[in-house]
Structure formats: C-alpha cells, structure tokens
Write an enzyme that holds these catalytic residues in place. Sequence first.
Site, mmCIF file in Angstrom:
data_model
loop_
_atom_site.group_PDB
_atom_site.id
_atom_site.type_symbol
_atom_site.label_atom_id
_atom_site.label_comp_id
_atom_site.label_asym_id
_atom_site.label_seq_id
_atom_site.Cartn_x
_atom_site.Cartn_y
_atom_site.Cartn_z
ATOM 1 C CB THR A 144 -0.922 0.033 1.245
ATOM 2 O OG1 THR A 144 -0.114 0.281 2.409
ATOM 3 C CG2 THR A 144 -1.668 -1.278 1.417
ATOM 4 C CG ASP A 145 -0.329 4.904 -1.767
ATOM 5 O OD1 ASP A 145 0.310 4.269 -2.633
ATOM 6 O OD2 ASP A 145 -1.351 5.572 -2.017
ATOM 7 C CB CYS A 146 0.950 3.918 4.726
ATOM 8 S SG CYS A 146 -0.500 2.858 4.799
ATOM 9 C CE1 TYR A 147 2.538 -0.262 7.969
ATOM 10 C CE2 TYR A 147 0.277 -0.054 7.175
ATOM 11 C CZ TYR A 147 1.195 0.012 8.204
ATOM 12 O OH TYR A 147 0.781 0.348 9.476
#
Length: 401
Positions: A144-147
């Site tokens: 994901t964008d944060c992971y």
Amino acid sequence: MRTLAEINEKIQRGSAIVRTAEEVKAQVAEIGVAATAKLVDVVTTGTFEPMESSGAVLNLGQTDPPIKIRQCWVDGVPAYAGFGAVDLYLGASQVVEYPGGSEPLDHDDRESPDARQRQRGGGHVIEDLIAGRSVTLRALGQVTDCYPRSSFETSITRDTINQFYLFNPRNLYQNFIVGVNGGDRPLFTYLGALQPQLGNAVFSNPGAISPLLNDPDLQLIGIGSRIFLGGGIGYVAWEGTQHFPLQKRLPNRTPIGPASTLALIGDAKQMDARWVRGCYFRGYGASLMLGVGIPLPVLSEEVIAHCAVQDQDLVAPIVDFSIPRRVRPTFGLVNYAQLKSGKLTIDGKVVRVAPLASLYLSRQVAVELKHWIEAGTFTLTEAVAAIPNDRAFIPQDMRGM
C-alpha cells in the site's frame, strides 16, 4: 478466618505458611480440616500437561520501508497476520508447512532429522523463543502507499522483538476424559496412541493436585487472579473456550467430566523453557506441554475442605474413541486412584493405564510456586470479576444443512 490483604502482609513479612495441595491433604488426614485451616495461609496447586489451545502474540517492530504482513512463517510454521501490520499470533498446534505433509509416512524413519522437522509445530517455536534461541522469519506483505514493502526475511529472538506473550484461549480443563479404543485398529488421538481391543487407556488430568479440582466452584479464582504460567507470572484473562461449569458434579462439587476452563495470559520473555515445551502426537499433530500453578488463599475452612479432596474422590469417564462421533459411548466412570495405579478393569479385561500429564512436573510446579510465595516474590491478587458459572455447552449440529 483471614483476608487476602492479611495473607499478602504475611507474605511480604516472610511469615506466611504455604503448603502444596499434596502437603495439605496429608495434613488434613493427620490433624483435620479445622486445625489445618487455622495453620495454613496459602495452598499451591499445579499441573504440567498438553494445552494445545495456546499460542503467542509477537510484535516484530517495523521494517524500513514499512510492511503490512499478510502471510508469515516462523521457522516454517504459519503464523496468523490478519490484524496489526507487524503483529502475529503463533498457534501452538499449527504445524510446519512441508512438502508431502507434516507426518512422515515411513514408521521406521520417524527419528530421522527430516521426520523430526515434519513434526515441528508452533509449540516448538514458542519453546525455542522462550529458551533464547534464534528462529527464522519469512513474511509477505500487502503493498500500500503507507506500507510499500512486499516481503522480508530475518532471524528473531525474544530479545529482538517487542511484545512476546502467551495468550491461551483454553487452558486448565477442570477434569477430562480417559481415552480407550474398543475397535480393531490403532487410533492416533490428542491423548496419544490408543491400542485396539482396549489395549491401553490414557488420562491427561493430574487429579487431586490439579488447580481447578481444588477450587471446584471457582470461588477463589477469577479474572485477574495472578498465577504461575510457564515459569513466569501470568494472569487469568477470561473464561476459557468450551467453559462448561454446568457439568454434572459429585456431592463434593467436583465434575464427572470436562467442565470449567480458563483463558490465561503472561509475558513469555519472563518464562522458562523447562515449563514450556513443544510436543508432537504421531498421527494427530503438534501441541504444547505447559506448567500452570494457581495459589489458593485460605480464607475459610471451606477452602481446606475442598483442598482435602483425594484421588479416590475424583472420577472421569472412560470414553471409546473407536466410535467417530461427538458423543461417544463410555465404559462408565473411574476414579483417579485407580488410574494412577497403572491399570483398571474394563468389561472384565485388565487394561494398562498411563498419564499424559507429567505427575512429577505437576508436583514441581506447585513446589516452585510455594517457594516464590515463601520468598515474598509472589503475592496474591483479588479477582476483578468472577468466572461465569452458568455457561451451557452449545454443539454444532449442521443446522440447515
């Protein structure tokens, strides 16, 4: 007779009188319930037996770049990763993923290194971590964008991760069953191997020294009770799964079969691998041998009266595993004194009996806990809530199927 606060004051002063359950039973036989109750402040109980409904919560700490783990293997054993990004739950009975299955097919090759690896489960990994040994970890992430990280591999120890604690949904069965096999072939069960034609019998509860049989209505044990768990300090977290306090009971209030259970929690970083051991049952799977001890404060004579129960006063049902149903036929009830004699008679046949619990280590748990209390390093806690005493057992009968 005395309050918990008064008992704790005596513990802190080093003047508390502590006895194991076995010592109390002998003392009652010698001087009676009333005199023993006046003398003794705390009774310690213990067991060391398989408790497969156990597991460990691990927090790994984040990687750089961060990862949202959705699949993970710890020394080849799958761990559940369906909550926090780097939080895992490693079940004691989960088995290693291995080509060809977890059970070696060749009976004569069961002691080979390859066969032993196939028999490895979550309980063994938990034992290794508690012992300070290094284990491998492989993880796959959801990007994901944060992971943004998709995978990583590393080795971990108990000192290189954040939280590492046992959270066990069902421990400390208050009584259990005796397993036999009236069929024509060997059966491999959670009680171990059962030989055909009533070739043997196996029981798993240590009987009169077991924690919940010395407090049959759980008047002294509740949510928040401090206990000995795996060689460290733990707590009663909740009722256990399959908690069934409405089991039929004898006049002494002890149940005639599986009854109450407890959910337990404790910091695994404080534990000792002597009391937490992975194990494997051929043809069944992995499990965890776990030492648990519970102190019982002597608040009244009734406490000692319950703790005076002897093996001959406790019974368990003899269950035939050859019938593959939820409710299996039984050969009646047998008392624990008969079980511990090493043989019993079923339908006129003498059957050899063995315990699945270690009776020696069960006694040693109670002794170890006694030493902690005498040394003033372990005090007792008030429960913040009682364990429910009205839970029925609800089976699944394939409704609507």
